[in-house]
Design a protein around this motif. Structure first.
Motif, mmCIF file in Angstrom:
data_model
loop_
_atom_site.group_PDB
_atom_site.id
_atom_site.type_symbol
_atom_site.label_atom_id
_atom_site.label_comp_id
_atom_site.label_asym_id
_atom_site.label_seq_id
_atom_site.Cartn_x
_atom_site.Cartn_y
_atom_site.Cartn_z
ATOM 1 N N GLY A 273 0.798 -1.207 0.000
ATOM 2 C CA GLY A 273 0.000 0.000 0.000
ATOM 3 C C GLY A 273 0.836 1.265 0.000
ATOM 4 N N GLU A 274 2.144 1.102 -0.007
ATOM 5 C CA GLU A 274 3.030 2.277 -0.009
ATOM 6 C C GLU A 274 3.356 2.719 -1.428
ATOM 7 O OE1 GLU A 274 6.594 1.509 2.079
ATOM 8 O OE2 GLU A 274 5.619 1.341 4.040
ATOM 9 N N GLY A 275 3.767 3.966 -1.525
ATOM 10 C CA GLY A 275 4.215 4.462 -2.820
ATOM 11 C C GLY A 275 5.497 3.761 -3.225
ATOM 12 N N THR A 276 5.523 3.283 -4.454
ATOM 13 C CA THR A 276 6.652 2.489 -4.936
ATOM 14 C C THR A 276 6.936 2.901 -6.380
ATOM 15 O OG1 THR A 276 5.972 0.668 -3.505
ATOM 16 C CG2 THR A 276 7.421 0.109 -5.329
ATOM 17 N N ILE A 277 8.206 2.821 -6.730
ATOM 18 C CA ILE A 277 8.596 3.271 -8.070
ATOM 19 C C ILE A 277 8.300 2.211 -9.136
ATOM 20 C CG2 ILE A 277 10.524 4.042 -9.499
ATOM 21 C CD1 ILE A 277 10.263 5.956 -7.342
ATOM 22 N N TYR A 278 7.687 2.649 -10.209
ATOM 23 C CA TYR A 278 7.512 1.802 -11.386
ATOM 24 C C TYR A 278 8.016 2.555 -12.594
ATOM 25 C CZ TYR A 278 4.654 -1.021 -8.285
ATOM 26 O OH TYR A 278 4.247 -1.795 -7.241
ATOM 27 N N LEU A 279 8.281 1.817 -13.640
ATOM 28 C CA LEU A 279 8.773 2.429 -14.876
ATOM 29 C C LEU A 279 7.825 2.104 -16.013
ATOM 30 C CD1 LEU A 279 11.100 3.747 -16.609
ATOM 31 C CD2 LEU A 279 12.073 1.450 -16.771
ATOM 32 N N PHE A 280 7.372 3.147 -16.681
ATOM 33 C CA PHE A 280 6.555 2.951 -17.881
ATOM 34 C C PHE A 280 7.434 3.095 -19.112
ATOM 35 C CE2 PHE A 280 2.979 3.809 -15.083
ATOM 36 C CZ PHE A 280 1.988 3.003 -15.627
ATOM 37 N N ASN A 281 7.254 2.188 -20.025
ATOM 38 C CA ASN A 281 7.817 2.392 -21.350
ATOM 39 C C ASN A 281 6.630 2.616 -22.268
ATOM 40 O OD1 ASN A 281 8.843 2.218 -23.905
ATOM 41 N ND2 ASN A 281 10.297 0.598 -23.404
ATOM 42 N N MET A 282 6.332 3.872 -22.547
ATOM 43 C CA MET A 282 5.129 4.183 -23.303
ATOM 44 C C MET A 282 5.263 3.750 -24.757
ATOM 45 S SD MET A 282 3.488 5.132 -20.760
ATOM 46 C CE MET A 282 1.887 5.425 -21.518
ATOM 47 N N CYS A 283 6.500 3.702 -25.257
ATOM 48 C CA CYS A 283 6.690 3.279 -26.651
ATOM 49 C C CYS A 283 6.331 1.815 -26.808
ATOM 50 C CB CYS A 283 8.140 3.497 -27.076
ATOM 51 S SG CYS A 283 8.632 5.211 -26.994
ATOM 52 N N LEU A 284 6.835 1.011 -25.890
ATOM 53 C CA LEU A 284 6.551 -0.425 -25.975
ATOM 54 C C LEU A 284 5.313 -0.780 -25.171
ATOM 55 C CD1 LEU A 284 10.132 -1.945 -25.626
ATOM 56 C CD2 LEU A 284 8.810 -1.491 -27.688
ATOM 57 N N GLN A 285 4.701 0.215 -24.559
ATOM 58 C CA GLN A 285 3.506 0.022 -23.754
ATOM 59 C C GLN A 285 3.727 -1.087 -22.731
ATOM 60 O OE1 GLN A 285 0.582 -0.360 -27.072
ATOM 61 N NE2 GLN A 285 -0.296 1.402 -26.014
ATOM 62 N N GLN A 286 4.732 -0.897 -21.943
ATOM 63 C CA GLN A 286 5.066 -1.923 -20.977
ATOM 64 C C GLN A 286 5.347 -1.299 -19.607
ATOM 65 O OE1 GLN A 286 8.252 -4.365 -22.301
ATOM 66 N NE2 GLN A 286 7.353 -6.197 -21.425
ATOM 67 N N LEU A 287 5.034 -2.051 -18.573
ATOM 68 C CA LEU A 287 5.237 -1.590 -17.206
ATOM 69 C C LEU A 287 6.321 -2.430 -16.546
ATOM 70 C CD1 LEU A 287 4.237 0.156 -14.776
ATOM 71 C CD2 LEU A 287 2.638 -1.701 -14.267
ATOM 72 N N PHE A 288 7.214 -1.765 -15.841
ATOM 73 C CA PHE A 288 8.290 -2.454 -15.136
ATOM 74 C C PHE A 288 8.208 -2.134 -13.656
ATOM 75 C CE2 PHE A 288 9.666 -1.784 -19.425
ATOM 76 C CZ PHE A 288 10.475 -2.858 -19.754
ATOM 77 N N GLU A 289 8.585 -3.106 -12.840
ATOM 78 C CA GLU A 289 8.767 -2.786 -11.430
ATOM 79 C C GLU A 289 10.265 -2.585 -11.193
ATOM 80 O OE1 GLU A 289 8.326 -5.759 -8.346
ATOM 81 O OE2 GLU A 289 8.468 -7.390 -9.800
ATOM 82 N N ILE A 290 10.588 -1.891 -10.116
ATOM 83 C CA ILE A 290 11.992 -1.619 -9.809
ATOM 84 C C ILE A 290 12.330 -2.247 -8.465
ATOM 85 C CG2 ILE A 290 13.778 0.162 -9.596
ATOM 86 C CD1 ILE A 290 12.332 0.307 -12.257
ATOM 87 N N LYS A 291 13.233 -3.211 -8.518
ATOM 88 C CA LYS A 291 13.754 -3.769 -7.260
ATOM 89 C C LYS A 291 15.165 -3.209 -7.077
ATOM 90 C CE LYS A 291 10.728 -7.203 -6.148
ATOM 91 N NZ LYS A 291 9.710 -6.804 -5.161
ATOM 92 N N VAL A 292 15.490 -2.964 -5.843
ATOM 93 C CA VAL A 292 16.825 -2.431 -5.593
ATOM 94 C C VAL A 292 17.599 -3.391 -4.696
ATOM 95 C CG1 VAL A 292 15.898 -0.935 -3.769
ATOM 96 C CG2 VAL A 292 18.172 -0.482 -4.710
ATOM 97 N N PHE A 293 18.785 -3.716 -5.153
ATOM 98 C CA PHE A 293 19.706 -4.508 -4.332
ATOM 99 C C PHE A 293 20.390 -3.561 -3.363
ATOM 100 C CE2 PHE A 293 24.184 -5.557 -3.577
ATOM 101 C CZ PHE A 293 24.025 -6.715 -2.845
ATOM 102 N N LYS A 294 20.275 -3.915 -2.098
ATOM 103 C CA LYS A 294 20.734 -3.014 -1.047
ATOM 104 C C LYS A 294 21.324 -3.873 0.053
ATOM 105 C CE LYS A 294 17.981 0.831 0.331
ATOM 106 N NZ LYS A 294 16.732 1.279 0.958
ATOM 107 N N GLU A 295 22.592 -3.779 0.256
ATOM 108 C CA GLU A 295 23.214 -4.532 1.341
ATOM 109 C C GLU A 295 24.164 -3.574 2.024
ATOM 110 O OE1 GLU A 295 25.198 -8.980 1.919
ATOM 111 O OE2 GLU A 295 25.573 -7.888 0.102
ATOM 112 N N LYS A 296 24.277 -3.714 3.327
ATOM 113 C CA LYS A 296 25.167 -2.806 4.040
ATOM 114 C C LYS A 296 26.596 -2.932 3.546
ATOM 115 C CE LYS A 296 23.565 -1.261 8.489
ATOM 116 N NZ LYS A 296 23.856 -1.262 9.915
ATOM 117 N N HIS A 297 27.334 -1.877 3.704
ATOM 118 C CA HIS A 297 28.764 -1.885 3.436
ATOM 119 C C HIS A 297 29.108 -2.199 1.988
ATOM 120 C CE1 HIS A 297 29.133 -1.468 7.681
ATOM 121 N NE2 HIS A 297 28.539 -2.620 7.893
ATOM 122 N N HIS A 298 28.557 -1.414 1.097
ATOM 123 C CA HIS A 298 28.968 -1.507 -0.299
ATOM 124 C C HIS A 298 29.107 -0.113 -0.893
ATOM 125 C CE1 HIS A 298 28.847 -5.778 -0.907
ATOM 126 N NE2 HIS A 298 27.658 -5.858 -0.346
#
Lengths: 163, 280, 299
Positions: B16-41
């Motif tokens: 239910g939280e705001g989350t980033i998505y990516l639209f490719n309007m040319c290809l009419q496609q929706l992407f979700e964005i996952k982020v790799f996040k680990e401490k100490h990098h």
């Protein structure tokens, strides 16, 4: 992407300049096992790259007096890595016209959309060197696991078969 | 200037939280964005250092998961409604972009009852959320996820630590139920809790203790070789747009903000660039 | 002394040795161990052994070897050449421990302190002589740390050899003096011709003695701090002097084993969920947790 207000309406769109994806030059990337607390220019090519050695069990180097051991990681097939950079806010009426020809969502909303932003790719990569502190990260490295996500995602999000 | 590619914030159908998505309007496609996040990098990128060491993955997402959020919400009124009245959001007005995605009618058949005949004049179709159809659709999602977990050699066993010492083929010893539970858990990351529980009952799975935080799983057994995606990625390759991964560039100032009192400062996590290249 | 191997790679350990005189394989030998460059914050540390048959000890003494510290550089060089000329009965071997090796050992997850590193290097060199067929009968060592413990350890390691560990052994025993000359000559030469692994321009070589309390050395360190990388690998990062300069003048770097006040433990899976007081309604599925993945809420 958030505004300062608590319950802000999330109208902002961040446009990715398509031309920058086409033109992104290849970059060399290293993922380090430490957090450098700032982001800034650094003479990687003078201090780090020349010190990399091919050891018996992989790559070796040191950073800040600590030994690192590394290995090459390739981006999975079908994916391309991009380094992205914020390119600022929309400047209404002054925007460059790159890549807008195939835009099917033209600027009828222009006056309202001055809160939009742009990002662009500054570089692309097809792999990077993954470094572990004193040990080779190996197949159990979390980031290696993360790189398997796209192929599983493709299966989860494929359209279901009809009955 | 507008490109066909844009990141927007939409409501995450699970949290239910705001989350980033990516639209490719040319290809009419929706992407979700996952982020790799680990401490100490951190990254070295050419001749610079980038704090955080984040790695973003953009992967296609079935837009039906996002539409489902709105269909369920609209169902509280209990009537058939046209999609453009369903997909509205004061918080995330960019949700209207979902309406521009292709083949929505076909997608919606999986989760709604529809009526189109009555009001053919304005050529609108009217939809109503169907829990029964949705559960069946989700079951198919679980099934295709199970298949992918097997081909990708994902260790789905709940006994991770016990099996971590076996090298070869413990995947084959994993029970079918473990796979279904695991797949149910993954699909549940795209639907609200209530629906996840309903699906669990429908699949006759044991009580979802799996949704409790943190199974004891430090050692992850991953497939030895990156498995080729079954999906044909070449279709994303047109116009040089591929499934995209990126590094998050954060400002030095942003990093500093983490240590600074944030009150009164606007937009702490706005943007990446070390240097803003404002072009006019 | 041919330090070309060190030039090729100045990041690890480099071993040099003379041929073993034939007589040393036949007759019982006396062997001395000493070190040079233990204290400096710059450059390598060198451990050396020197040996000759007990029957020829008088010939070694006749060379007038003395504690290397009491000799001038040119005297040391001359004596080293003499020992080379007497290669029919004097043999030597040495390990050059690069500053990078010292730093990474001392700063490792498992701390490897300089004493242990020194003991192990000395032990390794004695073993090397044995492996080469030198009939070692007596070993004399200048002490590092407490002489008694060190002597016990060495004696245990080499039960057939008579071991003597003593403070100021380099002044007391000519064979240790000879070893100290070998070590000092190698260290001086290595420092003088140091091959920087980094591509550095206009580096000034005026770093004084290299000892941490030398103002010139301190000034050189301050001048050559690189904000991200710290120092060239010529510097021993593990020295307090180097570290305190980095703390003040370089960017902060956090390792998973860095000691900080707010650390909950190494590599915690859930640690980033607890940032701030916000509690997530549901944690991501374990697939994502195990891979450090989460849905992006910001860019």
């Amino acid at each position: 992407m958030e505004s300062g207000d608590e319950a802000a309406v999330e109208k902002c769109r961040i446009h990715l300049r398509p031309g920058t994806l086409r033109d992104a030059p290849p970059a060399t990337l290293h993922l380090l096992p430490c957090e450098v607390l700032v982001s800034r220019p650094a003479p990687v090519g003078r201090f780090f790259t020349p010190a990399i050695r091919q050891g018996p069990d992989g790559l070796e180097v040191s950073f800040r007096g600590r030994k690192l051991r590394g290995e090459e990681v390739v981006v999975p097939p079908g994916l391309v890595g991009y380094v992205m950079e914020d390119q600022g806010e929309v400047v209404v009426g002054k925007g460059s016209s790159e890549g807008s020809s195939n835009d099917n969502e033209q600027e009828q909303e222009a006056p309202e959309r001055d809160f939009d932003r742009f990002i662009g790719a500054t570089a692309r990569f097809s792999g990077f060197t993954l470094w572990g502190l004193e040990t080779i990260p190996g197949p159990d490295a979390k980031v290696r696991g993360a790189l398997t996500w796209p192929s599983l995602a493709a299966a989860i999000h494929a359209q279901v078969p009809e009955d | 200037m507008k490109s066909g590619l844009m990141f927007v914030k939409l409501v995450n159908p699970c949290s239910g939280e705001g989350t980033i998505y990516l639209f490719n309007m040319c290809l009419q496609q929706l992407f979700e964005i996952k982020v790799f996040k680990e401490k100490h990098h951190s990254w070295f990128i050419n001749q610079s250092v980038q704090s955080g060491g984040l790695l973003h993955f953009a992967t296609p997402i079935d837009p039906l998961f996002l539409l489902l959020h709105y269909l369920r919400k609209a169902d509280k009124e209990g009537k058939f409604q046209p999609l453009d009245q369903v997909v509205v959001d004061d918080m995330f007005p960019n949700c209207i972009l979902l309406l521009k995605l292709p083949e929505l009618e076909k997608l919606l058949q999986h989760v709604t009852e529809e009526k189109g005949i009555v009001r053919e004049i304005d050529k609108k179709k009217y939809y109503k959320y169907s829990k029964e159809k949705t559960i069946k659709w989700l079951e198919k999602k679980v099934n295709q996820t199970v298949a992918a977990l097997k081909t990708n050699n994902v260790n789905v066993s709940a006994r991770v630590q016990a099996t971590a010492f076996f090298s070869g083929d413990q995947a084959s010893s994993d029970k079918e139920e473990d796979y279904i539970c695991y797949a149910h858990g993954l699909v549940s990351d795209y639907i609200p809790r209530e629906l996840s529980d309903d699906l669990c009952k429908y699949l006759k799975l044991p009580e979802p203790s799996a949704s409790l935080p943190n199974p004891p799983s430090k050692k992850v057994k991953l497939s030895d070789e990156p498995v080729e995606a079954k999906e044909d990625y070449t279709k994303f390759n047109r116009k040089d747009w591929k499934t995209e991964k990126k590094n998050n560039k954060m400002t030095a100032a942003q990093k500093a903000l983490a240590k600074v009192d944030k009150s009164g400062m606007k937009s702490i996590d706005s943007f990446f660039a070390a240097k803003n290249k404002k072009k006019t | 002394m041919d330090l070309r191997e060190l030039d090729r790679d100045s990041t690890g350990l480099c071993r040099l040795n003379s041929p073993v005189p034939a007589v040393c394989r036949k007759e019982p030998c006396i062997l001395g161990v000493d070190e040079a460059g233990r204290g400096p914050v710059l450059g390598p540390m060198v451990y050396a052994i020197c040996y000759c048959p007990l029957s020829r000890l008088a010939d070694l003494e006749a060379l007038k070897v003395a504690d290397s510290k009491t000799l001038s550089e040119s005297e040391r060089d001359r004596l080293f050449v003499k020992m080379q000329e007497d290669g029919d009965f004097v043999g030597w071997a040495l390990d050059v421990l690069s500053p990078n090796l010292i730093s990474t050992s001392m700063l490792g997850r498992v701390k490897y302190n300089l004493n242990s590193l020194s003991h192990d290097t000395a032990t390794g060199l004695v073993q090397f002589a044995l492996d080469q067929g030198v009939k070692v009968a007596q070993v004399f060592v200048d002490t590092v740390g407490l002489p008694d413990t060190y002597q016990k350890r060495l004696q245990q390691r080499f039960p057939g050899i008579e071991v003597t560990v003593k403070a100021k052994a380099d002044a007391l025993y000519p064979v240790v003096s000879a070893a100290s000359i070998c070590a000092k000559v190698a260290r001086d030469q290595a420092v003088k011709n140091w091959h920087f692994v980094e591509k550095l321009q206009d580096l000034d070589a005026d770093y004084g003695s290299g000892y941490p309390n030398d103002p010139k050395t301190k000034a050189w360190l301050r001048k050559h701090v690189e904000p991200v990388f710290g120092f060239p690998q010529f510097v021993r990062f593990s020295w307090r002097t180097a570290q305190s300069i980095l703390e003040k003048e370089a960017e902060g770097v956090m390792w998973e084993d860095s000691l900080t006040g707010d650390q909950e433990g190494p590599g915690r899976i859930t640690s980033y969920f607890s940032e701030g007081a916000r509690v997530r309604p549901r944690l991501p599925h374990r697939y994502f947790q195990e891979r450090g993945l989460e849905s992006a809420t910001t860019l």
